[in-house]
Design a protein around this motif. Sequence first.
Motif, PDB file in Angstrom:
ATOM      1  N   LEU A  26      75.841   5.274  22.079  1.00  0.00           N
ATOM      2  CA  LEU A  26      74.833   6.252  22.503  1.00  0.00           C
ATOM      3  C   LEU A  26      73.763   6.475  21.440  1.00  0.00           C
ATOM      4  O   LEU A  26      72.844   7.278  21.638  1.00  0.00           O
ATOM      5  N   ALA A  27      73.858   5.748  20.338  1.00  0.00           N
ATOM      6  CA  ALA A  27      72.949   5.962  19.215  1.00  0.00           C
ATOM      7  C   ALA A  27      71.470   5.870  19.583  1.00  0.00           C
ATOM      8  O   ALA A  27      70.671   6.695  19.118  1.00  0.00           O
ATOM      9  N   PRO A  28      71.048   4.905  20.428  1.00  0.00           N
ATOM     10  CA  PRO A  28      69.615   4.825  20.751  1.00  0.00           C
ATOM     11  C   PRO A  28      69.076   6.052  21.484  1.00  0.00           C
ATOM     12  O   PRO A  28      67.862   6.223  21.576  1.00  0.00           O
ATOM     13  N   ARG A  29      69.974   6.902  21.992  1.00  0.00           N
ATOM     14  CA  ARG A  29      69.546   8.068  22.756  1.00  0.00           C
ATOM     15  C   ARG A  29      69.726   9.374  21.982  1.00  0.00           C
ATOM     16  O   ARG A  29      69.629  10.442  22.564  1.00  0.00           O
ATOM     17  N   LEU A  30      69.973   9.290  20.678  1.00  0.00           N
ATOM     18  CA  LEU A  30      70.186  10.507  19.906  1.00  0.00           C
ATOM     19  C   LEU A  30      69.391  10.475  18.611  1.00  0.00           C
ATOM     20  O   LEU A  30      69.462   9.511  17.841  1.00  0.00           O
ATOM     21  N   VAL A  31      68.634  11.532  18.385  1.00  0.00           N
ATOM     22  CA  VAL A  31      67.909  11.744  17.129  1.00  0.00           C
ATOM     23  C   VAL A  31      68.687  12.759  16.304  1.00  0.00           C
ATOM     24  O   VAL A  31      69.054  13.821  16.810  1.00  0.00           O
ATOM     25  N   LEU A  32      68.953  12.430  15.054  1.00  0.00           N
ATOM     26  CA  LEU A  32      69.645  13.345  14.151  1.00  0.00           C
ATOM     27  C   LEU A  32      68.613  14.035  13.273  1.00  0.00           C
ATOM     28  O   LEU A  32      67.925  13.388  12.480  1.00  0.00           O
ATOM     29  N   GLU A  33      68.485  15.351  13.417  1.00  0.00           N
ATOM     30  CA  GLU A  33      67.518  16.129  12.661  1.00  0.00           C
ATOM     31  C   GLU A  33      68.211  16.748  11.442  1.00  0.00           C
ATOM     32  O   GLU A  33      69.050  17.631  11.586  1.00  0.00           O
ATOM     33  N   ILE A  34      67.851  16.278  10.262  1.00  0.00           N
ATOM     34  CA  ILE A  34      68.469  16.780   9.043  1.00  0.00           C
ATOM     35  C   ILE A  34      67.816  18.104   8.664  1.00  0.00           C
ATOM     36  O   ILE A  34      66.615  18.172   8.403  1.00  0.00           O
ATOM     37  N   THR A  35      68.616  19.148   8.662  1.00  0.00           N
ATOM     38  CA  THR A  35      68.141  20.474   8.249  1.00  0.00           C
ATOM     39  C   THR A  35      68.629  20.719   6.832  1.00  0.00           C
ATOM     40  O   THR A  35      69.820  20.562   6.539  1.00  0.00           O
ATOM     41  N   GLU A  36      67.729  21.113   5.952  1.00  0.00           N
ATOM     42  CA  GLU A  36      68.056  21.188   4.536  1.00  0.00           C
ATOM     43  C   GLU A  36      68.499  22.586   4.123  1.00  0.00           C
ATOM     44  O   GLU A  36      67.694  23.428   3.747  1.00  0.00           O
TER      45      GLU A  36
END
Length: 274
Positions: free
Chosen positions: A121-131
Amino acid sequence: MNFDDVDSIVRTALQAMRQGRIGFSVQQVNCVNEHHEVFYSECLARLEKLDGTVITAGEFLPALEASGHAPELDCHMLNLAFEWLSNSASGPLGCNVSSSNFSSRERRTMLFDQLHRNRSLAPRLVLEITESAPIIQQFGVAEFIQDIRKLGYRIAIDDFGTGFSSPETIFSMAVDIIKIGAFFAQLSRRSEADRLLHHMVGLASCVAPTIVVEGIETYEQLTLARTAGATHVQGYLLSEPTLCPIFRGLGYPAVMDSTVRPGLKPIRFGKLSA
């Protein structure tokens, strides 16, 4: 927020996760020129209290971060996102991942294993890094992010220009998306907003091909983002998320349409107001 408050909020949030009372609503990330084109929809955590009251992540996430429990929420939200994507043909989702997941080898391993298990499912998920902490100082983070990208996930740096985000951060690693904090689009003085947003977009464009300006609530701000060179925007003008979660997992009741499976409601990707 004192220690007792933090402890109480953390216990409430952890219990809610175990009982399936934390789900998500979504807010779309739209193309700056073709507003109806949705890049992806960000999952926004919602917690339903025992009395039925729904609260946003902003009311419980700081306590989880302060106590070191943010990775548990990330794991929960990622599981919900993967479950949604496995049972829905709708477009991609985005999911927040706290930088505290990178603070130790054990935490990095747990996150990577979860992502690896769901790599189809990786192509359909964006991982937003919150700092929640400066990630540039954490050994091996740049390499770890590259390993995640090799699985097919896209990586976004969230809220660039605010908090711990810095030019050093984004130039230290390869990412796909930079999301510029709402502060820069919402400055009260137009001339100051023009200058700063142009600077931020120009800097971010040196690192990533996709630049999202967050916090777009007026047409003037939309024009400002377009003029500054952003590729996408996010905000209440084009996509207003609901307070109540639209998805809490198939094993739990949720807001639903009569035409879908129990617990699953389709995300709307129709044309938005221009």
